[in-house]
Design a protein around this motif. Structure first.
Motif, mmCIF file in Angstrom:
data_model
loop_
_atom_site.group_PDB
_atom_site.id
_atom_site.type_symbol
_atom_site.label_atom_id
_atom_site.label_comp_id
_atom_site.label_asym_id
_atom_site.label_seq_id
_atom_site.Cartn_x
_atom_site.Cartn_y
_atom_site.Cartn_z
ATOM 1 N N TYR A 140 -34.908 52.066 -27.669
ATOM 2 C CA TYR A 140 -34.283 50.981 -28.428
ATOM 3 C C TYR A 140 -32.960 50.638 -27.757
ATOM 4 O O TYR A 140 -32.005 51.399 -27.845
ATOM 5 C CB TYR A 140 -34.056 51.429 -29.872
ATOM 6 C CG TYR A 140 -33.806 50.303 -30.834
ATOM 7 C CD1 TYR A 140 -34.855 49.592 -31.379
ATOM 8 C CD2 TYR A 140 -32.519 49.953 -31.203
ATOM 9 C CE1 TYR A 140 -34.635 48.556 -32.277
ATOM 10 C CE2 TYR A 140 -32.288 48.922 -32.097
ATOM 11 C CZ TYR A 140 -33.348 48.234 -32.628
ATOM 12 O OH TYR A 140 -33.121 47.214 -33.504
ATOM 13 N N SER A 141 -32.887 49.511 -27.095
ATOM 14 C CA SER A 141 -31.724 49.150 -26.304
ATOM 15 C C SER A 141 -30.765 48.254 -27.076
ATOM 16 O O SER A 141 -31.086 47.101 -27.381
ATOM 17 C CB SER A 141 -32.166 48.423 -25.035
ATOM 18 O OG SER A 141 -31.051 47.907 -24.351
ATOM 19 N N PHE A 142 -29.576 48.757 -27.367
ATOM 20 C CA PHE A 142 -28.542 47.925 -27.981
ATOM 21 C C PHE A 142 -28.069 46.851 -27.003
ATOM 22 O O PHE A 142 -27.686 45.761 -27.403
ATOM 23 C CB PHE A 142 -27.351 48.764 -28.443
ATOM 24 C CG PHE A 142 -27.630 49.561 -29.671
ATOM 25 C CD1 PHE A 142 -28.188 48.989 -30.800
ATOM 26 C CD2 PHE A 142 -27.321 50.914 -29.723
ATOM 27 C CE1 PHE A 142 -28.437 49.725 -31.943
ATOM 28 C CE2 PHE A 142 -27.566 51.649 -30.859
ATOM 29 C CZ PHE A 142 -28.128 51.063 -31.975
ATOM 30 N N GLN A 143 -28.102 47.147 -25.727
ATOM 31 C CA GLN A 143 -27.674 46.178 -24.729
ATOM 32 C C GLN A 143 -28.567 44.937 -24.782
ATOM 33 O O GLN A 143 -28.074 43.805 -24.828
ATOM 34 C CB GLN A 143 -27.701 46.805 -23.339
ATOM 35 C CG GLN A 143 -27.177 45.898 -22.257
ATOM 36 C CD GLN A 143 -27.093 46.603 -20.913
ATOM 37 O OE1 GLN A 143 -27.727 47.628 -20.688
ATOM 38 N NE2 GLN A 143 -26.305 46.056 -20.014
ATOM 39 N N VAL A 144 -29.870 45.130 -24.796
ATOM 40 C CA VAL A 144 -30.806 44.012 -24.862
ATOM 41 C C VAL A 144 -30.696 43.317 -26.215
ATOM 42 O O VAL A 144 -30.667 42.091 -26.296
ATOM 43 C CB VAL A 144 -32.254 44.505 -24.611
ATOM 44 C CG1 VAL A 144 -33.264 43.391 -24.865
ATOM 45 C CG2 VAL A 144 -32.393 45.040 -23.197
ATOM 46 N N LEU A 145 -30.615 44.095 -27.267
ATOM 47 C CA LEU A 145 -30.517 43.550 -28.621
ATOM 48 C C LEU A 145 -29.294 42.646 -28.763
ATOM 49 O O LEU A 145 -29.390 41.516 -29.243
ATOM 50 C CB LEU A 145 -30.449 44.696 -29.628
ATOM 51 C CG LEU A 145 -30.413 44.319 -31.088
ATOM 52 C CD1 LEU A 145 -31.801 43.905 -31.554
ATOM 53 C CD2 LEU A 145 -29.921 45.498 -31.908
ATOM 54 N N LEU A 146 -28.124 43.128 -28.323
ATOM 55 C CA LEU A 146 -26.903 42.342 -28.450
ATOM 56 C C LEU A 146 -26.903 41.135 -27.521
ATOM 57 O O LEU A 146 -26.412 40.066 -27.890
ATOM 58 C CB LEU A 146 -25.675 43.205 -28.193
ATOM 59 C CG LEU A 146 -25.360 44.232 -29.280
ATOM 60 C CD1 LEU A 146 -24.171 45.081 -28.882
ATOM 61 C CD2 LEU A 146 -25.110 43.565 -30.609
ATOM 62 N N ARG A 147 -27.450 41.289 -26.344
ATOM 63 C CA ARG A 147 -27.527 40.149 -25.426
ATOM 64 C C ARG A 147 -28.373 39.033 -26.040
ATOM 65 O O ARG A 147 -27.970 37.866 -26.075
ATOM 66 C CB ARG A 147 -28.123 40.574 -24.085
ATOM 67 C CG ARG A 147 -28.180 39.429 -23.073
ATOM 68 C CD ARG A 147 -29.032 39.739 -21.868
ATOM 69 N NE ARG A 147 -30.416 39.908 -22.299
ATOM 70 C CZ ARG A 147 -31.237 40.844 -21.822
ATOM 71 N NH1 ARG A 147 -30.835 41.706 -20.926
ATOM 72 N NH2 ARG A 147 -32.482 40.927 -22.256
ATOM 73 N N ASP A 148 -29.554 39.394 -26.558
ATOM 74 C CA ASP A 148 -30.430 38.390 -27.166
ATOM 75 C C ASP A 148 -29.785 37.766 -28.393
ATOM 76 O O ASP A 148 -29.891 36.564 -28.623
ATOM 77 C CB ASP A 148 -31.774 39.013 -27.546
ATOM 78 C CG ASP A 148 -32.601 39.416 -26.325
ATOM 79 O OD1 ASP A 148 -32.201 39.080 -25.181
ATOM 80 O OD2 ASP A 148 -33.629 40.090 -26.516
ATOM 81 N N SER A 149 -29.111 38.579 -29.189
ATOM 82 C CA SER A 149 -28.442 38.078 -30.390
ATOM 83 C C SER A 149 -27.312 37.124 -30.023
ATOM 84 O O SER A 149 -27.128 36.083 -30.659
ATOM 85 C CB SER A 149 -27.896 39.240 -31.214
ATOM 86 O OG SER A 149 -27.114 38.777 -32.275
#
Length: 159
Positions: free
Chosen positions: A85-94
């Motif tokens: 579960y990547s916070f980096q990808v999650l925050l980038r997409d958000s």
């Protein structure tokens, strides 16, 4: 001479053991689809137990992180990341979808390597999806908690 060699072996062995049995430096986690198993996240966090703290706190092009040192905000990023579960990808997409939820001043955007490591950005994300819980909420295993200076209350959120 034997004492000197013994001390030298110990001085060299401890950092090597820490390096071989703990986190190995910056990683880029790529997935954020589906929530990870909470017990796996907690086990991953425990695996970081003896990882050295970065005394430079990411300064100087994150040399400490590149050497395998971590700061407090790295623990959830790494623990969740190792569970897929990547916070980096999650925050980038958000950020791409809802940039108004983030304070983008002073280069605070996904291009900044510290963007996903900043508690204020995680807080903004969970606020944007209305996932923050009231201070009276009792945190559960796997929850992230945010502490406010002014109010001195815990604002946990659930994934």
């Amino acid at each position: 001479m034997k004492k000197f060699i013994g001390v030298l072996v110990i001085v060299l062995a401890i950092p090597l053991l820490v390096y071989f049995f703990t986190y190995k430096g910056e990683r880029s986690f790529t997935n954020h689809h589906g929530l990870p198993n909470v017990n796996l996240v907690v086990d991953n966090a425990y695996s970081l137990w003896f990882t050295p703290y970065d005394p430079l706190m990411g300064m100087y092009n994150n040399i400490g992180g590149k050497l395998g040192f971590i700061v407090c905000s790295d623990v959830p990023n790494i623990a969740y990341g190792m569970a897929g579960y990547s916070f980096q990808v999650l925050l980038r997409d958000s950020f791409v979808k809802n940039p108004n939820f983030y304070d983008a001043r002073n280069g605070n955007n996904p291009e900044n390597p510290f963007f996903h490591r900043r508690a204020r950005n995680l807080y903004s994300y969970f606020q944007s999806i209305q996932s923050l819980k009231p201070a009276s909420y009792k945190p559960k295993l796997g929850d992230l908690a945010f502490y406010r200076k002014a109010e001195k209350d815990i604002l946990p959120m659930l994934l």
